[in-house]
Design a protein around this motif. Structure first.
Motif, short mmCIF file in Angstrom:
data_model
loop_
_atom_site.label_atom_id
_atom_site.label_comp_id
_atom_site.label_asym_id
_atom_site.label_seq_id
_atom_site.Cartn_x
_atom_site.Cartn_y
_atom_site.Cartn_z
N ARG A 98 0.85 -1.18 0.00
CA ARG A 98 0.00 0.00 0.00
C ARG A 98 0.89 1.24 0.00
O ARG A 98 1.51 1.56 1.01
N ALA A 99 0.99 1.88 -1.15
CA ALA A 99 1.71 3.15 -1.24
C ALA A 99 0.63 4.21 -1.08
O ALA A 99 -0.27 4.29 -1.91
N TYR A 100 0.68 4.97 0.00
CA TYR A 100 -0.40 5.92 0.27
C TYR A 100 0.15 7.16 0.95
O TYR A 100 1.32 7.22 1.32
N GLU A 101 -0.72 8.11 1.08
CA GLU A 101 -0.33 9.32 1.80
C GLU A 101 -1.42 9.68 2.78
O GLU A 101 -2.60 9.42 2.55
N ASP A 102 -1.01 10.23 3.88
CA ASP A 102 -1.95 10.84 4.80
C ASP A 102 -1.33 12.17 5.18
O ASP A 102 -0.44 12.23 6.01
N ARG A 103 -1.77 13.21 4.50
CA ARG A 103 -1.09 14.50 4.61
C ARG A 103 -1.12 15.03 6.03
O ARG A 103 -0.23 15.75 6.44
N TYR A 104 -2.14 14.68 6.78
CA TYR A 104 -2.23 15.22 8.14
C TYR A 104 -1.36 14.46 9.12
O TYR A 104 -1.06 14.94 10.19
N LEU A 105 -1.02 13.24 8.78
CA LEU A 105 -0.16 12.47 9.67
C LEU A 105 1.29 12.55 9.22
O LEU A 105 2.19 12.00 9.85
N GLY A 106 1.54 13.22 8.10
CA GLY A 106 2.91 13.33 7.60
C GLY A 106 3.44 12.03 7.04
O GLY A 106 4.64 11.77 7.06
N VAL A 107 2.54 11.18 6.55
CA VAL A 107 2.96 9.91 5.97
C VAL A 107 2.81 10.00 4.45
O VAL A 107 1.75 10.39 3.96
N ASP A 108 3.85 9.71 3.72
CA ASP A 108 3.76 9.63 2.28
C ASP A 108 4.70 8.53 1.81
O ASP A 108 5.92 8.68 1.83
N ASN A 109 4.12 7.40 1.44
CA ASN A 109 4.89 6.26 0.97
C ASN A 109 4.84 6.13 -0.54
O ASN A 109 4.96 5.04 -1.06
N SER A 110 4.62 7.22 -1.24
CA SER A 110 4.44 7.13 -2.69
C SER A 110 5.66 6.47 -3.31
O SER A 110 6.79 6.62 -2.84
#
Lengths: 170, 559
Positions: free
Chosen positions: B131-143
């Motif tokens: 799962r390459a995903y982003e959660d902008r509010y958690l500061g996660v971006d695995n793109s």
């Protein structure tokens, strides 16, 4: 590098100024509630207006919006033929709750799950709820983020306007 | 260690040039197409507050900003994302500090073929292997930066293939991720089933990561260097079955030997199973979920222990609560090992009945229990680590139960009452300690005064057996009360005032005033006070917010 970014930014702003109504993105894969993959080109309403509402099971204002419209949806459909398409952005954590949530609330909407959030990104949705009105030609003519009781009346005004425009065009 | 961003400058400049050219052409009306996008700006003028954990910030103003620009023309699209963290807001990793183009892509989306070059997000099944995903509010971006292809040769058949490197703040991790996934909707390919009551979709995927060798010595015997696998594979199979009111989803994933800092460099293989069964009809639904996860942390860089470079995603099955006290102790999945059960029932008492009243009543029950897995130790790093009995549970990690009753009292008043009970083991956040037992009550009343004026009142209480201990410094301990009043003038303006106060055995007083304005897809919000990190739902939207003390502002727009 900075110059590129800046020039791009200003080009974009210039672009916005000239932008016509964007059309609903086609060929983005989303999931139907039975788990099968569907392309966004399947989101249609025979030339009648549509409401596209991005929501999530954990989002209280989204649920208030969809529950509020539920009470009057039959009237809206009868008067304008409008269809509400609810796009859940629930991810792997809560996507399996979408179907029981929709049924448990007794919603009669067409519901899809955008688990990979490709549709959300294509529609530039930042926060939920984010609601769009699409006219009979598939053009996005209105959008709004947030929901407060009473907001459904403004939404319906836009739907009626969209319908009137389509009918005049014909 | 990490590939520098500079290497990507050349394709980036080319792409930028292309997008600019495309937009220029568009502006002249030659090519057609549309430019859309969104801009987001969040900032805080922060004051230090050790009581709530807001740090001393020498630069005084912290700001996160991003803008996505998307160009679409028929089946073609291209996009750029600019991000700036000057400096990163509280709760965001300091490695985000800086600014630049964080994401760019060009994509073709046809009926039978989709190709994305550049940064992309993707998910196989429920994401247990990729799962390459982003959660902008958690500061996660695995793109992933690379190539992603999806083929749809027949209706109901999708084959995806991808390869790339994962984003690591402003760089890319060294590991290469490659994957392939196939999915078949049986109702599309088996003609007699086309209109059948049984709807079945089957899928399978495989992901492999490659990472160069490195020297890691055994902690138990420093004379030994670990023989690290350079390629690690993970596979998963899944099914989604629906029959009338019933549905069943199941996915099983298995991962090869993957010694990493996350599992203390043991060589045990990993596995995960998730099953979800649902019965639903209009006005009633019941849902039961079960999962077992054993050594399933899967990262593209073996020595990375933070929140980035996860290739897979193992979701928590506990309910994601929205009220402040119910979500104060969020459960985080233990990818190294956990077992869990979750049940959920929604029931609508019909209108014009004794309990339903004029408008009907909604009842929502939820419960979950999560434990560790049983383990019998074999050895430390360099060994298989442990053995585990499949059905035997380990320590209790988390349990909760809640009941929510929502009732429309009149055409203007709607009341929602919730009671929740939680048991929380601090070990899931990495520290030993006594279990916390919390009782929570929430009342939420919405009053639509007239067409333009809406008031909302929220009152919450939490009683806990936990006490604040300065040595542990868990600021959630103790007994709390909270009040919130929100006034909305049409869907355009809102003002909200709230306060959370630890009245016994705790510390903290989180008062907050927020004002916001919405117009179309533009939203501006100003806040002053102390903010606890977590999900915040005011003024008609929900979003994750970082801890703060002082003035906060937020601007978002889509176009």
């Amino acid at each position: 590098m900075k110059k590129i970014v800046l020039s791009l930014f200003f080009m974009a702003i210039a672009g916005i100024a000239m932008a016509q109504n964007a059309i609903l993105p086609q060929n983005i894969t989303i999931k139907a509630l039975d788990g099968s993959s569907v392309q966004t080109s399947a989101i249609q309403n025979d030339g009648k207006p549509m409401i596209i509402s991005f929501w999530a099971t954990w989002c209280k204002p989204c649920n208030r919006e969809l529950n509020t419209i539920k009470e009057i949806y039959a009237d809206w459909q009868e008067e304008t033929g409008v269809k509400l398409v609810a796009i859940s952005i629930d991810d792997a954590r809560s996507a399996s709750r979408v179907k029981p949530h929709v049924d448990g609330n007794g919603w009669e909407y067409e519901v899809y799950i955008d688990q990979n959030q490709d549709f959300k990104r294509a529609m530039n949705v930042v926060n939920v709820p984010h609601t769009f009105v699409v006219n009979g030609k598939g053009e996005i003519i209105w959008q709004h983020t947030s929901f407060v009781e009473g907001g459904e009346e403004e939404l319906y005004e836009v739907v009626k306007k969209a319908l009137a425009e389509t009918e005049t065009a014909e | 260690m990490y590939l520098s961003m500079k290497i990507n400058l050349k394709p980036l400049s080319l792409l930028t040039l292309f997008v600019v050219a495309a937009m220029g052409a568009y502006a002249q009306g030659i090519m057609g197409g549309h430019v859309t996008g969104n801009i987001q700006l969040d900032g805080q003028v922060s004051r230090q507050d050790s009581v709530i954990g807001a740090a001393d910030v020498p630069e005084k103003i912290l700001m996160n900003a991003r803008a996505d620009i998307l160009y679409t023309n028929g089946n073609f699209s291209a996009g750029l994302r600019f991000e700036a963290y000057q400096n990163p807001m509280l709760g965001f990793n300091a490695k985000y500090k800086g600014q630049g183009i964080a994401n760019y892509f060009a994509a073709y989306n046809g009926d039978k073929l989709s190709v994305t070059m550049g940064n992309f997000y993707e998910q196989f099944g429920s994401g247990m292997i990729l799962r390459a995903y982003e959660d902008r509010y958690l500061g996660v971006d695995n793109s992933l930066l690379g190539l992603n292809v999806a083929l749809r040769p027949y209706e109901g058949v999708t084959i995806k293939a991808l390869a790339g490197k994962q984003r690591y703040y402003w760089e890319y991790g060294d590991g290469i991720v490659r994957g392939i996934d196939g999915e078949v909707s049986l109702n599309s390919i088996i003609k007699p089933w086309a209109e059948g009551k049984l709807r079945a979709t089957l899928g399978a995927g495989f992901v492999s990561k490659y990472e160069p060798d490195q020297t890691i010595t055994s902690t138990t015997n420093p004379a030994y260097r670990l023989n690290l696998p350079l390629n690690v594979g993970a596979g998963a199979v899944r099914a989604d079955l629906n029959y009338g009111n019933w549905s069943l989803q199941a996915e099983y994933a298995h991962k090869g030997q993957d010694p990493s800092i996350m599992n203390n460099y043991i060589y045990r293989e990993g596995e995960a199973l998730m099953i979800n069964a649902t019965y639903s009809q209009k006005g009633f639904s019941a849902n039961l979920q079960a999962k077992r996860v054993d050594n399933m942390s899967f990262k593209s860089v073996r020595s990375e222990s933070g929140e980035m470079l996860y290739i897979n995603y193992i979701p928590a099955i506990t309910k994601q609560h929205t009220y402040a006290f119910l979500s104060m102790y969020p459960y985080a999945t233990q990818t190294t090992g956990e077992m869990g059960l979750q049940g959920d029932v929604m029931y609508k008492i019909k209108k014009e009945t004794l309990l339903g009243g004029k408008y009907g009543t909604d009842i929502h029950l939820n419960g979950s229990i999560i434990t560790g897995i049983d383990t019998t130790r074999i050895g430390g790093d360099g060994t298989l680590g442990y053995t585990s009995e499949w059905f035997k549970t380990g320590d209790l990690y988390y349990a909760d139960a809640s009941i929510e009753v929502a009732k429309k009292l009149s055409s203007a008043l709607k009341l929602t009452c919730t009671y929740g009970y939680q048991i929380f083991n601090p070990i899931v956040e990495g520290h030993e300690g006594a279990l916390h037992h919390n009782h929570i009550l929430v009342g939420d009343l919405t009053w639509k005064v007239n067409r333009k004026n809406v008031l909302r009142f929220e009152a919450e209480w939490m009683g806990s057996d936990s006490k604040y201990d300065p040595n542990v410094d868990d600021k959630r301990c103790g007994d709390w009360i909270m009040g919130l009043v929100e006034y909305n003038f049409t869907s355009k303006w809102f003002v909200s005032v709230s306060d959370q106060y630890a009245y016994r055995d705790g510390v903290g007083n989180y008062y907050n005033v927020s004002v916001g304005y919405n117009h179309g897809a533009t939203r501006l919000q100003l806040g002053y006070g102390k903010q606890r990190e977590g999900l915040l739902c005011i003024g008609g939207v929900c979003r994750q917010v970082p801890a703060s003390n002082g003035l906060t502002f937020s601007f978002t727009t889509s176009f």
